[in-house]
Scaffold this active site. Structure first.
Site, PDB file in Angstrom:
ATOM      1  CG  LEU A  35      -4.476  -0.690   2.342  1.00 22.37           C
ATOM      2  CD1 LEU A  35      -5.562   0.384   2.400  1.00 22.37           C
ATOM      3  CD2 LEU A  35      -5.106  -2.078   2.533  1.00 22.37           C
ATOM      4  CE  LYS A  86       0.893 -12.571  -4.351  1.00 19.69           C
ATOM      5  NZ  LYS A  86      -0.244 -13.413  -4.085  1.00 19.69           N
ATOM      6  CB  SER A 126       8.366 -19.444  -0.773  1.00 19.05           C
ATOM      7  OG  SER A 126       8.154 -20.049  -2.013  1.00 19.05           O
ATOM      8  CB  ALA A 127       8.041 -24.801  -1.788  1.00 22.03           C
ATOM      9  CE1 TYR A 150       8.427 -13.814  -2.964  1.00 19.63           C
ATOM     10  CE2 TYR A 150       8.723 -15.979  -3.977  1.00 19.63           C
ATOM     11  CZ  TYR A 150       8.110 -15.159  -3.035  1.00 19.63           C
ATOM     12  OH  TYR A 150       7.196 -15.701  -2.162  1.00 19.63           O
ATOM     13  CE  LYS A 154       8.890 -14.706   0.665  1.00 22.97           C
ATOM     14  NZ  LYS A 154       8.207 -13.944   1.709  1.00 22.97           N
ATOM     15  CG  PHE A 179       4.963 -27.026  -0.859  1.00 22.50           C
ATOM     16  CD1 PHE A 179       5.484 -26.874   0.433  1.00 22.50           C
ATOM     17  CD2 PHE A 179       5.741 -27.700  -1.781  1.00 22.50           C
ATOM     18  CE1 PHE A 179       6.729 -27.393   0.784  1.00 22.50           C
ATOM     19  CE2 PHE A 179       6.982 -28.234  -1.435  1.00 22.50           C
ATOM     20  CZ  PHE A 179       7.467 -28.074  -0.162  1.00 22.50           C
ATOM     21  NE  ARG A 294       6.082 -19.793 -14.983  1.00 18.67           N
ATOM     22  CZ  ARG A 294       5.147 -19.661 -14.038  1.00 18.67           C
ATOM     23  NH1 ARG A 294       4.232 -18.712 -14.154  1.00 18.67           N
ATOM     24  NH2 ARG A 294       5.093 -20.492 -13.026  1.00 18.67           N
ATOM     25  N   PRO A 295      10.632 -20.078 -18.474  1.00 18.24           N
ATOM     26  CG  PRO A 295      11.822 -18.426 -19.612  1.00 18.24           C
ATOM     27  CD  PRO A 295      10.426 -18.914 -19.351  1.00 18.24           C
TER      28      PRO A 295
HETATM   29  P1  NAD Z   1      -0.399 -10.590  -1.103  1.00 20.35           P
HETATM   30  O1  NAD Z   1       0.289  -9.672  -2.032  1.00 20.35           O
HETATM   31  O2  NAD Z   1      -1.808 -10.941  -1.362  1.00 20.35           O
HETATM   32  O3  NAD Z   1      -0.290 -10.020   0.400  1.00 20.35           O
HETATM   33  C1  NAD Z   1       0.818  -9.291   0.847  1.00 20.35           C
HETATM   34  C2  NAD Z   1       0.297  -8.051   1.553  1.00 20.35           C
HETATM   35  O4  NAD Z   1       1.425  -7.300   2.034  1.00 20.35           O
HETATM   36  C3  NAD Z   1      -0.507  -7.117   0.654  1.00 20.35           C
HETATM   37  O5  NAD Z   1      -1.732  -6.812   1.278  1.00 20.35           O
HETATM   38  C4  NAD Z   1       0.377  -5.871   0.502  1.00 20.35           C
HETATM   39  O6  NAD Z   1      -0.392  -4.691   0.394  1.00 20.35           O
HETATM   40  C5  NAD Z   1       1.197  -5.928   1.768  1.00 20.35           C
HETATM   41  N1  NAD Z   1       2.516  -5.305   1.663  1.00 20.35           N
HETATM   42  C6  NAD Z   1       3.457  -5.487   0.703  1.00 20.35           C
HETATM   43  N2  NAD Z   1       4.563  -4.779   0.985  1.00 20.35           N
HETATM   44  C7  NAD Z   1       4.319  -4.121   2.152  1.00 20.35           C
HETATM   45  C8  NAD Z   1       5.073  -3.260   2.969  1.00 20.35           C
HETATM   46  N3  NAD Z   1       6.313  -2.901   2.626  1.00 20.35           N
HETATM   47  N4  NAD Z   1       4.520  -2.793   4.116  1.00 20.35           N
HETATM   48  C9  NAD Z   1       3.256  -3.139   4.472  1.00 20.35           C
HETATM   49  N5  NAD Z   1       2.493  -3.968   3.729  1.00 20.35           N
HETATM   50  C10 NAD Z   1       3.014  -4.450   2.585  1.00 20.35           C
HETATM   51  O7  NAD Z   1       0.509 -11.918  -1.022  1.00 20.35           O
HETATM   52  P2  NAD Z   1       0.176 -13.339  -0.369  1.00 20.35           P
HETATM   53  O8  NAD Z   1      -0.019 -14.317  -1.466  1.00 20.35           O
HETATM   54  O9  NAD Z   1      -0.847 -13.206   0.680  1.00 20.35           O
HETATM   55  O10 NAD Z   1       1.597 -13.660   0.276  1.00 20.35           O
HETATM   56  C11 NAD Z   1       1.888 -13.380   1.636  1.00 20.35           C
HETATM   57  C12 NAD Z   1       3.322 -13.802   1.934  1.00 20.35           C
HETATM   58  O11 NAD Z   1       3.462 -15.192   1.642  1.00 20.35           O
HETATM   59  C13 NAD Z   1       4.371 -13.078   1.092  1.00 20.35           C
HETATM   60  O12 NAD Z   1       5.489 -12.817   1.906  1.00 20.35           O
HETATM   61  C14 NAD Z   1       4.731 -14.089   0.028  1.00 20.35           C
HETATM   62  O13 NAD Z   1       6.041 -13.925  -0.438  1.00 20.35           O
HETATM   63  C15 NAD Z   1       4.577 -15.396   0.796  1.00 20.35           C
HETATM   64  N6  NAD Z   1       4.300 -16.544  -0.084  1.00 20.35           N
HETATM   65  C16 NAD Z   1       3.245 -16.498  -0.946  1.00 20.35           C
HETATM   66  C17 NAD Z   1       3.015 -17.588  -1.803  1.00 20.35           C
HETATM   67  C18 NAD Z   1       1.878 -17.548  -2.782  1.00 20.35           C
HETATM   68  O14 NAD Z   1       1.911 -18.329  -3.742  1.00 20.35           O
HETATM   69  N7  NAD Z   1       0.862 -16.715  -2.616  1.00 20.35           N
HETATM   70  C19 NAD Z   1       3.852 -18.714  -1.755  1.00 20.35           C
HETATM   71  C20 NAD Z   1       4.900 -18.738  -0.838  1.00 20.35           C
HETATM   72  C21 NAD Z   1       5.117 -17.637  -0.001  1.00 20.35           C
HETATM   73  N1  UFG Z   2       1.482 -22.607 -15.277  1.00 17.54           N
HETATM   74  C1  UFG Z   2       0.950 -22.711 -16.545  1.00 17.54           C
HETATM   75  N2  UFG Z   2       0.305 -21.626 -17.064  1.00 17.54           N
HETATM   76  C2  UFG Z   2       0.172 -20.455 -16.375  1.00 17.54           C
HETATM   77  C3  UFG Z   2       0.721 -20.360 -15.077  1.00 17.54           C
HETATM   78  C4  UFG Z   2       1.391 -21.449 -14.556  1.00 17.54           C
HETATM   79  O1  UFG Z   2       1.055 -23.753 -17.179  1.00 17.54           O
HETATM   80  O2  UFG Z   2      -0.420 -19.503 -16.922  1.00 17.54           O
HETATM   81  C5  UFG Z   2       2.135 -23.793 -14.676  1.00 17.54           C
HETATM   82  C6  UFG Z   2       3.580 -23.583 -14.273  1.00 17.54           C
HETATM   83  O3  UFG Z   2       4.443 -23.847 -15.356  1.00 17.54           O
HETATM   84  C7  UFG Z   2       3.717 -24.591 -13.117  1.00 17.54           C
HETATM   85  C8  UFG Z   2       2.325 -24.599 -12.488  1.00 17.54           C
HETATM   86  O4  UFG Z   2       1.443 -24.095 -13.483  1.00 17.54           O
HETATM   87  O5  UFG Z   2       3.957 -25.874 -13.642  1.00 17.54           O
HETATM   88  C9  UFG Z   2       2.223 -23.722 -11.246  1.00 17.54           C
HETATM   89  O6  UFG Z   2       2.661 -22.414 -11.563  1.00 17.54           O
HETATM   90  P1  UFG Z   2       2.421 -21.165 -10.591  1.00 17.54           P
HETATM   91  O7  UFG Z   2       2.963 -19.963 -11.279  1.00 17.54           O
HETATM   92  O8  UFG Z   2       1.000 -21.128 -10.160  1.00 17.54           O
HETATM   93  O9  UFG Z   2       3.266 -21.531  -9.290  1.00 17.54           O
HETATM   94  P2  UFG Z   2       4.822 -21.855  -9.143  1.00 17.54           P
HETATM   95  O10 UFG Z   2       4.937 -23.246  -8.627  1.00 17.54           O
HETATM   96  O11 UFG Z   2       5.575 -21.518 -10.348  1.00 17.54           O
HETATM   97  O12 UFG Z   2       5.265 -20.795  -8.043  1.00 17.54           O
HETATM   98  C10 UFG Z   2       4.480 -20.530  -6.877  1.00 17.54           C
HETATM   99  C11 UFG Z   2       4.688 -19.073  -6.476  1.00 17.54           C
HETATM  100  C12 UFG Z   2       6.098 -18.852  -6.038  1.00 17.54           C
HETATM  101  C13 UFG Z   2       6.430 -19.816  -4.951  1.00 17.54           C
HETATM  102  C14 UFG Z   2       6.204 -21.228  -5.408  1.00 17.54           C
HETATM  103  C15 UFG Z   2       6.452 -22.205  -4.305  1.00 17.54           C
HETATM  104  O13 UFG Z   2       4.402 -18.215  -7.552  1.00 17.54           O
HETATM  105  O14 UFG Z   2       6.229 -17.560  -5.532  1.00 17.54           O
HETATM  106  O15 UFG Z   2       4.850 -21.375  -5.851  1.00 17.54           O
HETATM  107  O16 UFG Z   2       5.774 -21.818  -3.170  1.00 17.54           O
HETATM  108  F1  UFG Z   2       7.719 -19.665  -4.627  1.00 17.54           F
END
Ligand code: NAD
Ligand code: UFG
Length: 336
Positions: A35, A86, A126-127, A150, A154, A179, A294-295
């Protein structure tokens, strides 16, 4: 007897939607979550959607003693591992915390599985592991790299899983490279609930549409893309959840394998296209301003989806309007 699946991070964004789809597919779900980034109330929401209560253990994947006890108590067919941290920016500021949670935590979990002889593992990759793509769409054999801690976590876990499979070929492992997951369950009962200022585009846009924030900063309009803004492969979280069920079914039905699959739609949309789609869904203009790049951001990223189609017999079918409609319904419930 239905099969029991351990879902770590099951109260989080992607995990909660996947639990709903697992239950709909007839699996029993046991959630382990600290949580840290989610709420216990998600369990009630999952139950009201599926009509089934998931068993819940509040705990940390780094707690080896707890894991040992959990694997003794239940007989799992597989583990779906979503738990982790994440936020890219936070990972730069707190690298040790990221390696501890995402890498050490995963190793602890895999060790517990090994002892319990549970050898089917579905991993949230993740992508981001593709770095700055050299080809579009991106196939799974594209070279991998990472530009932040991060992304490194992965990549390292992917490598650990490859080493594990090389040493013990009776594992069934899926490395699922997501993605950009967006949207919410169509009921509006579960969705993405970022704490503080959202880092990602769509939750930010939703908060502008609901009046919580003034305007979106569009990070750069001078990329080599049709309108100059970044292009991403946004995938509806329900499609993503079904992709997990497809991967689980595949793993359980086939010989042991190390599988690496993209989960995306195969189509990219720009930041401005997403803002426009969200305005249509919400019926409100979403104010934005052009800001510096964004860098670390890349221009474009979208998936080659052929492997998912052929291997898993799965493809994403929800379009950006449905993603925005569902995200808006969820946002409405949050802000009321
Ligand atoms: P989220 O933060 O909503 O869910 C992650 C959950 O894991 C949370 O409920 C958190 O409480 C729990 N958690 C974190 N560390 C923990 C630990 N040490 N032990 C037990 N529970 C723990 O994130 P999400 O968006 O649902 O992402 C899930 C997975 O998918 C992550 O591994 C993330 O890196 C990966 N992922 C997410 C995205 C994205 O854009 N959301 C993209 C690519 C990969
Ligand atoms: N963007 C903006 N304004 C914002 C936020 C994002 O213009 O306030 C733009 C970014 O520059 C990018 C696009 O919106 O062009 C998407 O940005 P996100 O931050 O939503 O997503 P990213 O593609 O940067 O990254 C996400 C997750 C990463 C993951 C990746 C690929 O945050 O963890 O997708 O799965 F690795």
């Amino acid at each position: 007897m239905s099969q029991k699946i351990l879902v770590t991070g099951g109260t989080g964004f992607i995990g909660s939607h996947t639990c709903v789809e697992l239950q709909a597919a007839g699996y029993q779900v046991v959630i382990l979550d600290s949580l840290y980034n989610s709420q216990k109330s998600v369990l009630d929401a999952i139950a009201s959607i599926s009509g089934q209560r998931s068993e819940f253990i509040q705990g940390d994947i780094r707690d080896a003693a707890l894991l040992q006890q959990v694997f003794k108590q239940y007989q799992f067919q597989a583990v779906m591992h979503f738990a982790g941290l994440k936020a890219v920016g936070e990972s730069v500021a707190q690298p040790l915390n990221y390696y501890d949670n995402n890498v050490a935590g995963t190793v602890t979990l895999l060790q517990a599985m090994q002892v319990a002889d549970v050898r089917t593992f579905i991993f949230s990759s993740s992508a981001t592991v593709y770095g700055d793509p050299q080809t579009l769409p991106i196939p799974e054999d594209h070279p991998c790299s990472a530009t932040n801690p991060y992304g490194h976590t992965k990549l390292v876990v992917e490598e650990i899983l490859a080493n594990l499979y090389a040493s013990e070929t009776n594992w069934r492992i899926a490395r699922l490279r997501y993605f950009n997951p967006v949207g919410a369950h169509p009921s509006g009962l579960i969705g993405e609930a970022p704490q503080g200022t959202p880092n990602n585009l769509m939750p930010y846009v939703a908060q502008v549409a609901s009046g919580q924030r003034q305007q979106v900063s569009v990070f750069g309009n001078d990329y080599d893309t049709p309108d100059g803004t970044g292009v991403r492969d946004y995938i509806h979280v329900m499609d993503l959840a079904q992709g997990h069920v497809a991967a689980l079914r595949y793993c359980l039905a086939n010989e042991p394998e190390l599988l690496t699959v993209n989960l995306g739609t195969g189509r990219g949309y720009s930041v401005l296209e997403m803002i426009e789609a969200f305005s249509r869904s919400s019926g409100k203009p979403v104010a934005y301003q052009i800001a510096p790049r964004r860098p670390g951001d890349i221009a474009s990223c979208w998936a080659d989806t052929r492997l998912a189609e052929t291997k898993l017999n799965w493809r994403a079918d929800k379009d950006i309007q449905e993603m925005c409609d569902d995200a808006w319904r969820w946002e409405g419930r949050q802000s009321n």
